[in-house]
Scaffold this motif. Structure first.
Motif, PDB file in Angstrom:
ATOM      1  N   ALA A   1       0.166  -1.064   0.263  1.00 16.68           N
ATOM      2  CA  ALA A   1       0.242  -0.016  -0.444  1.00 16.68           C
ATOM      3  C   ALA A   1       0.827   1.337   0.268  1.00 16.68           C
ATOM      4  O   ALA A   1       2.290   1.103   0.184  1.00 16.68           O
ATOM      5  N   GLN A   2       0.229   2.389  -0.442  1.00 12.64           N
ATOM      6  CA  GLN A   2       0.991   3.215  -0.326  1.00 12.64           C
ATOM      7  C   GLN A   2       0.170   5.025   0.872  1.00 12.64           C
ATOM      8  O   GLN A   2      -0.953   4.596   0.235  1.00 12.64           O
ATOM      9  N   PHE A   3       0.417   5.516   1.636  1.00 13.08           N
ATOM     10  CA  PHE A   3       0.542   6.664   2.427  1.00 13.08           C
ATOM     11  C   PHE A   3       0.000   7.510   1.538  1.00 13.08           C
ATOM     12  O   PHE A   3       0.853   8.085   1.485  1.00 13.08           O
ATOM     13  N   LEU A   4      -1.131   8.361   1.932  1.00 10.83           N
ATOM     14  CA  LEU A   4      -1.107   9.711   1.594  1.00 10.83           C
ATOM     15  C   LEU A   4      -1.977  10.137   2.557  1.00 10.83           C
ATOM     16  O   LEU A   4      -3.085  10.125   2.865  1.00 10.83           O
ATOM     17  N   SER A   5      -0.876  11.370   3.772  1.00 10.90           N
ATOM     18  CA  SER A   5      -1.243  12.151   4.508  1.00 10.90           C
ATOM     19  C   SER A   5      -1.968  13.192   4.250  1.00 10.90           C
ATOM     20  O   SER A   5      -1.129  14.290   3.083  1.00 10.90           O
ATOM     21  N   VAL A   6      -2.830  13.345   4.660  1.00 14.39           N
ATOM     22  CA  VAL A   6      -3.804  15.216   5.244  1.00 14.39           C
ATOM     23  C   VAL A   6      -3.940  15.656   6.069  1.00 14.39           C
ATOM     24  O   VAL A   6      -4.041  14.769   7.407  1.00 14.39           O
ATOM     25  N   LEU A   7      -4.131  17.524   6.119  1.00  6.48           N
ATOM     26  CA  LEU A   7      -5.095  18.150   7.176  1.00  6.48           C
ATOM     27  C   LEU A   7      -3.907  18.289   7.854  1.00  6.48           C
ATOM     28  O   LEU A   7      -4.177  18.609   9.334  1.00  6.48           O
TER      29      LEU A   7
END
Length: 277
Positions: A80-86
């Motif tokens: 999986a690849q992770f995309l963090s926001v906020l």
């Protein structure tokens, strides 16, 4: 029409659910779900997605959740690849993700944009204080210093990482500047110190620019450039489509300018309204 915001088909997009989401998280979720098909998952399902045949993109909206994923999975094989926001770029850079594929979209706009907006008000500001942090990108700090070295605006930089020393730095700076830009990484924008910052600067009629979000302008900052849920959502789509080519930290494009007219009247300032940073 959202044709420019379509995600390339083939990979699953997953939203990591939080037990107590903030209103900002809920609003952002609504915005993003208009652009991509989101599948809600819990933290317990990350292990399954790591071993899935598809390359899952897991969107994480809380730094604590990303820290947990780092602790559990950074030493393991994970597809999986992770995309963090906020949350802020500085907060992201403090988390060691090991070999996990991770990208981050910062909630704030670059410090350079806030300095640029403050510099638009040279008729009021001749010396500008920049309250920054060690978590700020040193390359960006160097670029800001170089850009304004020969311009008719003197920049006064002060580190504001520790609580007590940050307050002292603020007291020192407001004696010698006409305006202040506060980095999103500064200790002074935390709940403990934001009120003393605003009281001190408003008393001295010193405009303050920057911070993380438009909420700081509502609280008493004079103004700045800020990311919207829509602009962050569009950037999420762009990063998902070109994950490998994306920078480790991306900033949302097309920020909005927000100003506090009440504060500007108190400061007797005519706020500028450029169309872009």
């Amino acid at each position: 029409m959202l044709l420019s915001s379509h995600v390339v088909a083939g990979n699953g997009i997953y939203w990591l659910k939080e037990s107590n989401p903030t209103s900002r998280m809920e609003e952002f979720y609504v915005s993003l779900s208009k652009r991509v098909a989101l599948n809600d998952v819990s933290i317990s399902e990350v292990d399954r997605l790591c071993g899935s045949a598809e390359v899952a993109t897991i969107i994480v909206s809380k730094a604590q959740a990303l820290e947990y994923i780092s602790d559990v999975f950074k030493g393991r094989e994970c597809k999986a690849q992770f995309l963090s926001v906020l949350f802020s770029a500085g907060r992201y850079s403090s988390i060691d993700m090991g070999v996990l594929k991770t990208r981050h979209i910062a909630i704030e706009q670059p410090l350079m944009h806030q300095v640029s907006y403050a510099s638009e008000h040279k008729q009021y500001i001749k010396r500008l204080g920049v309250l920054y942090s060690k978590r700020d990108d040193p390359v960006e700090i160097g670029m800001i210093k170089a850009m304004y070295k020969h311009k008719n605006l003197e920049l006064v930089f002060r580190l504001t990482d520790d609580g007590s020393s940050s307050v002292e730095a603020l007291k020192e700076v407001i004696k010698v500047v006409d305006g202040i830009v506060v980095s999103p990484q500064s200790k002074l924008i935390t709940p403990t110190y934001i009120k003393p910052l605003l009281i001190a600067t408003i008393r001295q009629r010193i405009p303050v620019f920057g911070g993380l979000s438009p909420g700081f302008v509502k609280s008493g900052f004079s103004g700045g450039w800020y990311s919207t849920n829509e602009s962050i959502s569009d950037t999420v789509v762009k990063v998902i489509n070109k994950f490998e080519d994306a920078l480790p930290v991306e900033y949302a494009e097309k920020p909005v300018l927000v100003v506090n007219e009440r504060v500007s009247r108190h400061l007797r300032m005519q706020m500028k309204r450029p169309t872009s940073p």
